[in-house]
Write an enzyme that holds these catalytic residues in place. Structure first.
Site, PDB file in Angstrom:
ATOM      1  N   GLY A  25     -78.816  31.229 -46.443  1.00  0.00           N
ATOM      2  CA  GLY A  25     -78.923  32.648 -46.766  1.00  0.00           C
ATOM      3  C   GLY A  25     -80.351  33.149 -46.657  1.00  0.00           C
ATOM      4  O   GLY A  25     -80.599  34.271 -46.194  1.00  0.00           O
ATOM      5  N   PHE A  69     -75.405  30.787 -46.917  1.00  0.00           N
ATOM      6  CA  PHE A  69     -75.213  29.979 -48.125  1.00  0.00           C
ATOM      7  C   PHE A  69     -76.513  29.238 -48.434  1.00  0.00           C
ATOM      8  O   PHE A  69     -77.051  28.528 -47.590  1.00  0.00           O
ATOM      9  CB  PHE A  69     -74.061  29.010 -47.880  1.00  0.00           C
ATOM     10  CG  PHE A  69     -73.675  28.138 -49.045  1.00  0.00           C
ATOM     11  CD1 PHE A  69     -74.041  28.431 -50.346  1.00  0.00           C
ATOM     12  CD2 PHE A  69     -72.906  27.000 -48.841  1.00  0.00           C
ATOM     13  CE1 PHE A  69     -73.677  27.630 -51.409  1.00  0.00           C
ATOM     14  CE2 PHE A  69     -72.518  26.183 -49.893  1.00  0.00           C
ATOM     15  CZ  PHE A  69     -72.915  26.497 -51.183  1.00  0.00           C
ATOM     16  N   CYS A  70     -77.047  29.420 -49.650  1.00  0.00           N
ATOM     17  CA  CYS A  70     -78.224  28.705 -50.130  1.00  0.00           C
ATOM     18  C   CYS A  70     -79.405  28.924 -49.171  1.00  0.00           C
ATOM     19  O   CYS A  70     -79.740  30.060 -48.869  1.00  0.00           O
ATOM     20  CB  CYS A  70     -77.885  27.224 -50.312  1.00  0.00           C
ATOM     21  SG  CYS A  70     -79.143  26.268 -51.161  1.00  0.00           S
ATOM     22  N   VAL A  71     -80.034  27.861 -48.674  1.00  0.00           N
ATOM     23  CA  VAL A  71     -81.164  28.012 -47.750  1.00  0.00           C
ATOM     24  C   VAL A  71     -80.722  28.743 -46.488  1.00  0.00           C
ATOM     25  O   VAL A  71     -81.507  29.471 -45.874  1.00  0.00           O
ATOM     26  CB  VAL A  71     -81.755  26.637 -47.390  1.00  0.00           C
ATOM     27  CG1 VAL A  71     -82.955  26.793 -46.471  1.00  0.00           C
ATOM     28  CG2 VAL A  71     -82.172  25.890 -48.645  1.00  0.00           C
TER      29      VAL A  71
END
Length: 581
Positions: free
Chosen positions: A319, A315-317
Site C-alpha cells: 500500500g 496491502f501493508c508495504v
C-alpha cells in the site's frame, strides 16, 4: 506474634528486598550492555541508561518484596493435596501455564508465580525509566519483553512439569522425538511452525485460476479467470507487500481474498513480486519497485481492459508503494486510477509500531554501509524480526512443543506462509527504513523525490477505502487512520477486529469477528472510534459494496486472459511466488 517470629519475618522481607535489588541491578546491567551500541532517534549516542528516581525504585522494590513474601506464606500454608489462591495471575491471553500440572504441584505453582512476579517487576521498572526519546524507551521495553519471555520456566526442561509428565508417559520417546525435531530445524535454519509437507504453492495454496500475462525482473502480473458471467467494467489491480509472498491473499478457496473478489464479479489483476537473489536482484531501489511494479502493472491493465482508470488495492508495504506510485503519476499530471483501497498501510510513520522502535540512526546507517549499495537482507533474518515481535506465540511456543514435548507441528496454511520468507534488496530496504521509519518524510509535501518527481500525498485525490486492524502491532490502527489527513480525496475508514493478518484476512464465507464504521471524519482517531458503530461479520462484504460503486457498468466477462500484446505466459500462481529464499 512472638519476637522470634517477628524477627524472622523482618529478616525475610530484608532478604526479599535484597533479592529484588540484585535482580534489578543485573537487569539494568544487561540493558546497559545493549544500550552501549544504541543511539536515540536523533543519532546522538546514549552513554548511560537513565535510572528511575530513588523513591520510585524503593516503592517498586518494597511492593515486589511484599508480593514475594505473600507468595511464600501462601505456599507454606498450603495443605497437602490442596490448592492455594494465586497471588498473581498470567496476563489475559497468556496460555503458557494453562496445563493443570502447574497448579497441582506446589513446587511448580511456586515457580510459575515467582516468575510472573519477577516479570511484572522488570516490566514496571522498564516503564519507569525516565527517557525523553519515545523510540528509545520503546526499544528498552521491547528488549525487556524479550528478556522476560526467554527466561520463562516453560522454556526449560527442569522447570516445566509438562515436559516431565510427557517424558514419563512416553517412556522417554518424547525426548528422542524432540532431539530429532531440533536437529531437523537446525538443518532448515529455522523453527518449524507447521507441517511443511502438508502444503505446496500451486497444489493446495494459491489456487484461484488465472494466468501470468507479463513478467520483468521484479514482478509477474497475474490476471485471474472470471467466475461470473457478468463483471464490473472497471478492473481491480492488487499490489501485495514485497516483504512476503502474495498468497496470504490467496491461501485456500475458503479463505482467499482474491477468489472472493473474483466471485463478486470483478476482473482482478495481481502483482507477484520476485524473490531477489544477492547475485541478480540486490541492486534494486525504491524507484525501481515503483516503476517496474505498480506503474508498469497499471499500464498493462489499461492496455488489456481498455479502461483508463482501474481500481487499485495495496496491502501493508504494498500500500505504501502503491500510494507512492500514484503520487508520482499525479505529479506527472495523470489521473491514474478510479479508487484506492489500502489494507493495514502506513503513510504517516510517526508511530510505526513495534518495528519502529527497532529502527534508529545506528541500525539504518549500518544497513546503508553494508547492503545499501548492493546486496540483500536475507528472508530468514526478516522473518526472525517479525517472530520476535510475538516471541511467545511465534518462537517459544514451538521450542516447547517441538523440542521439550517432541510434538510435530500441526498443518496450518497461515503458518506455512509465515515461514516462506522473502529476501529484500539492500538499496530498497535502506532507503525505505531511512525515509519512512526513521525520518517520516512521506507525509511532508515535496520532501521526497521519486522517479524524478516531488511527491505530495494530497494530490492522491481519488476516493479511498482505508482498512486497519484494531490489535495490529505492525501497523497500529491509529497510525493507519492518519492517512485520512494526508490523502486529498474522500476517504472511508473501517476498523477490523484482531491483528495484522487475521484482521485483514477475515473470510466472508465464515463471516466471523466484527468491524467498526462511522461516517464521521475527525482528524483524531480516538474521536472517530467514539462515534463508530460495531458491525458483526467480515469487513470484506462492506468493502465489496464500496468497490462496486466504482466498478462502472456490468459487462460480459472476457472469454480469454491477456491480449494479443500480453499473451498468457504460464498458469497462476506463476514461477516467482514458488522461489524460496
Amino acid at each position: 506474634m512472638s519476637d522470634s517470629a517477628g524477627s524472622q519475618t523482618t529478616a525475610g522481607m530484608q532478604a526479599m528486598l535484597a533479592a529484588g535489588q540484585a535482580m534489578a541491578q543485573n537487569f539494568f546491567d544487561a540493558l546497559a550492555r545493549h544500550q552501549v551500541a544504541m543511539q536515540d532517534s536523533s543519532g546522538v549516542a546514549v552513554p548511560k541508561l537513565p535510572m528511575p528516581e530513588s523513591a520510585e525504585m524503593a516503592r517498586m522494590q518494597q511492593a515486589f518484596a511484599e508480593k514475594h513474601a505473600a507468595l511464600w506464606s501462601s505456599m507454606l500454608a498450603r495443605k497437602p493435596g490442596g490448592e492455594a489462591a494465586p497471588v498473581v495471575q498470567p496476563e489475559p491471553g497468556d496460555r503458557r501455564f494453562n496445563a493443570p500440572e502447574w497448579s497441582e504441584s506446589p513446587v511448580f505453582d511456586y515457580v510459575r508465580q515467582a516468575y510472573l512476579l519477577n516479570a511484572g517487576f522488570l516490566k514496571e521498572m522498564a516503564d519507569a525509566l525516565p527517557m525523553a526519546d519515545g523510540r528509545a524507551k520503546s526499544r528498552i521495553q521491547f528488549l525487556t519483553r524479550q528478556y522476560i519471555e526467554a527466561l520463562a520456566p516453560t522454556n526449560f526442561a527442569a522447570t516445566n512439569p509438562e515436559f516431565i509428565k510427557t517424558a514419563i508417559e512416553t517412556k522417554g520417546e518424547s525426548i528422542a522425538r524432540g532431539v530429532r525435531n531440533m536437529l531437523g530445524d537446525l538443518e532448515k535454519g529455522r523453527i518449524s511452525m507447521t507441517d511443511d509437507e502438508a502444503f505446496e504453492v500451486g497444489r493446495n495454496l494459491a489456487l484461484t485460476p488465472g494466468s501470468v500475462i507479463f513478467e520483468n525482473e521484479l514482478m509477474q502480473l497475474i490476471q485471474y479467470s472470471p467466475l461470473t458471467e457478468k463483471v464490473a467494467q472497471v478492473p481491480l489491480l492488487i499490489v501485495p507487500p514485497c516483504i512476503n509472498k502474495f498468497y496470504i491473499m490467496d491461501l485456500q478457496p475458503e479463505n482467499s481474498l482474491v477468489r472472493f473478489i473474483v466471485e463478486q464479479g470483478f476482473t482482478v489483476f495481481l502483482v507477484s513480486w520476485k524473490n531477489p537473489r544477492p547475485e541478480t536482484g540486490g541492486h534494486h531501489t525504491w524507484d525501481n519497485y515503483l516503476e517496474k511494479g505498480p506503474l508498469t502493472a497499471l499500464e498493462i491493465v489499461r492496455s488489456v481492459t481498455r479502461v483508463k482508470k482501474p481500481n487499485v488495492l495495496g496491502f501493508c508495504v504494498g500500500g505504501t508503494l502503491l500510494t507512492s506510485a500514484l503520487a508520482v503519476a499525479r505529479a506527472r499530471g495523470e489521473e491514474p486510477v478510479a479508487s484506492l483501497t489500502l489494507m493495514t498501510t502506513l503513510l504517516d510513520f510517526a508511530d510505526a509500531g513495534e518495528i519502529g522502535c527497532l529502527v534508529d540512526e545506528a541500525s539504518v546507517a549500518t544497513r546503508e554501509a553494508t547492503i545499501g549499495k548492493g546486496g540483500v537482507l536475507r528472508g530468514q533474518e526478516l522473518a526472525n524480526v517479525f517472530s520476535s515481535l510475538r516471541a511467545n506465540d511465534l518462537i517459544w511456543q514451538y521450542v516447547v512443543g517441538n523440542y521439550l514435548k517432541g510434538n510435530k507441528p500441526q498443518a496450518f496454511d497461515l503458518l506455512y506462509w509465515n515461514s516462506d520468507s522473502t529476501n529484500l534488496p539492500g538499496p530498497f530496504l535502506a532507503w525505505y527504513l531511512r525515509n519512512m521509519y526513521l525520518e517520516n518524510n512521506l507525509r511532508v509535501p515535496g520532501k521526497l523525490k521519486m522517479l524524478g518527481e516531488k511527491v505530495d500525498l494530497a494530490k492522491v485525490d481519488m476516493p479511498a477505502y482505508l482498512m486497519a486492524a484494531r490489535e495490529d502491532h505492525i501497523v497500529p490502527w491509529k497510525s493507519a487512520y492518519l492517512a485520512r489527513n494526508l490523502l486529498g480525496g474522500d476517504t472511508t475508514f473501517v476498523l477490523g477486529a484482531s491483528g495484522h493478518i487475521a484482521g485483514a484476512i477475515n473470510p466472508a464465507s465464515k463471516n466471523r469477528r466484527s468491524y467498526w464504521t462511522s461516517d464521521a471524519r475527525p482528524t483524531d482517531p480516538d474521536e472517530w472510534l467514539e462515534q463508530a458503530g460495531e458491525q458483526k461479520g467480515s469487513w470484506w462484504l462492506h468493502w465489496s459494496e464500496w468497490l462496486r460503486q466504482h466498478g462502472g457498468k456490468q459487462v460480459a466477462a472476457r472469454g480469454r486472459l491477456g491480449s494479443t500484446k500480453y499473451e498468457p505466459i504460464e498458469p497462476a500462481p506463476g514461477r516467482y511466488v514458488k522461489e524460496r529464499a
